[in-house]
Design a protein around this motif. Structure first.
Motif, PDB file in Angstrom:
ATOM      1  N   LYS A  75       9.050  99.809  42.183  1.00  0.00           N
ATOM      2  CA  LYS A  75       7.906  99.387  41.363  1.00  0.00           C
ATOM      3  C   LYS A  75       6.686  99.032  42.208  1.00  0.00           C
ATOM      4  CE  LYS A  75      10.870  97.478  37.755  1.00  0.00           C
ATOM      5  NZ  LYS A  75      11.264  96.257  37.054  1.00  0.00           N
ATOM      6  N   GLY A  76       6.908  98.751  43.492  1.00  0.00           N
ATOM      7  CA  GLY A  76       5.807  98.344  44.354  1.00  0.00           C
ATOM      8  C   GLY A  76       5.335  96.931  44.093  1.00  0.00           C
ATOM      9  N   GLU A  77       6.149  96.142  43.392  1.00  0.00           N
ATOM     10  CA  GLU A  77       5.773  94.771  43.041  1.00  0.00           C
ATOM     11  C   GLU A  77       6.297  93.781  44.077  1.00  0.00           C
ATOM     12  OE1 GLU A  77       7.389  94.145  39.155  1.00  0.00           O
ATOM     13  OE2 GLU A  77       5.967  95.516  38.210  1.00  0.00           O
ATOM     14  N   VAL A  78       5.465  92.800  44.382  1.00  0.00           N
ATOM     15  CA  VAL A  78       5.831  91.741  45.313  1.00  0.00           C
ATOM     16  C   VAL A  78       6.026  90.457  44.521  1.00  0.00           C
ATOM     17  CG1 VAL A  78       5.059  90.390  47.297  1.00  0.00           C
ATOM     18  CG2 VAL A  78       4.507  92.823  47.163  1.00  0.00           C
ATOM     19  N   HIS A  79       7.089  89.722  44.834  1.00  0.00           N
ATOM     20  CA  HIS A  79       7.334  88.449  44.161  1.00  0.00           C
ATOM     21  C   HIS A  79       8.131  87.530  45.084  1.00  0.00           C
ATOM     22  CE1 HIS A  79      10.939  90.814  43.312  1.00  0.00           C
ATOM     23  NE2 HIS A  79      11.576  89.673  43.203  1.00  0.00           N
ATOM     24  N   CYS A  80       8.149  86.278  44.739  1.00  0.00           N
ATOM     25  CA  CYS A  80       8.947  85.287  45.467  1.00  0.00           C
ATOM     26  C   CYS A  80      10.178  84.999  44.612  1.00  0.00           C
ATOM     27  CB  CYS A  80       8.151  84.006  45.690  1.00  0.00           C
ATOM     28  SG  CYS A  80       9.102  82.716  46.536  1.00  0.00           S
ATOM     29  N   ILE A  81      11.358  85.187  45.185  1.00  0.00           N
ATOM     30  CA  ILE A  81      12.575  84.991  44.402  1.00  0.00           C
ATOM     31  C   ILE A  81      12.860  83.519  44.127  1.00  0.00           C
ATOM     32  CG2 ILE A  81      13.609  87.173  45.104  1.00  0.00           C
ATOM     33  CD1 ILE A  81      15.356  85.558  47.073  1.00  0.00           C
ATOM     34  N   SER A  82      12.113  82.615  44.779  1.00  0.00           N
ATOM     35  CA  SER A  82      12.287  81.178  44.543  1.00  0.00           C
ATOM     36  C   SER A  82      11.212  80.600  43.630  1.00  0.00           C
ATOM     37  CB  SER A  82      12.292  80.432  45.876  1.00  0.00           C
ATOM     38  OG  SER A  82      13.408  80.807  46.632  1.00  0.00           O
ATOM     39  N   PHE A  83      10.417  81.467  43.011  1.00  0.00           N
ATOM     40  CA  PHE A  83       9.326  81.036  42.140  1.00  0.00           C
ATOM     41  C   PHE A  83       9.848  80.209  40.970  1.00  0.00           C
ATOM     42  CE2 PHE A  83       6.641  81.709  38.401  1.00  0.00           C
ATOM     43  CZ  PHE A  83       5.406  81.340  38.897  1.00  0.00           C
TER      44      PHE A  83
END
Length: 106
Positions: A75-83
């Protein structure tokens, strides 16, 4: 509070910003809406925050060690898994060496 990277197999791959502008944008968008860091989400003065009100992942990101910052290659999406969404309670860390006394799944 010292940084302890999230253990185990993590989704996607670690994301490290390619420049300061990209990193600052992620800090504003993701960390600015996360309950883990009072200075980022509420604009509190960093010196007035207790250790438990500072996100150790942000400090680790400046060293290129924030394994919680992940990119989904499909998907090309960046996220923080601890959000944790601003206003929501932060889950208490769980000791992997302590058995669950009430039978919950971990």
């Amino acid at each position: 509070m010292s940084y302890i990277p999230t253990p185990g197999l993590l989704p996607g791959r670690q994301w490290v910003p390619s420049n300061g502008t990209e990193g600052y944008s992620f800090l504003e968008d993701a960390c600015g809406n996360c309950a883990r860091d009072k200075a980022m989400s509420e604009g509190a003065d960093l010196e007035d925050c207790d250790d438990n009100q500072k996100c150790e992942i942000i400090a680790a990101s400046f060293r290129g060690e924030a394994v919680e910052w992940r990119i989904d290659d499909e998907k090309g999406e960046v996220h923080c898994i601890s959000f944790v969404e601003k206003g929501q309670p932060i889950p208490a860390p769980r000791c992997p060496n302590t058995p669950d006394l009430f039978g919950a799944q971990s």
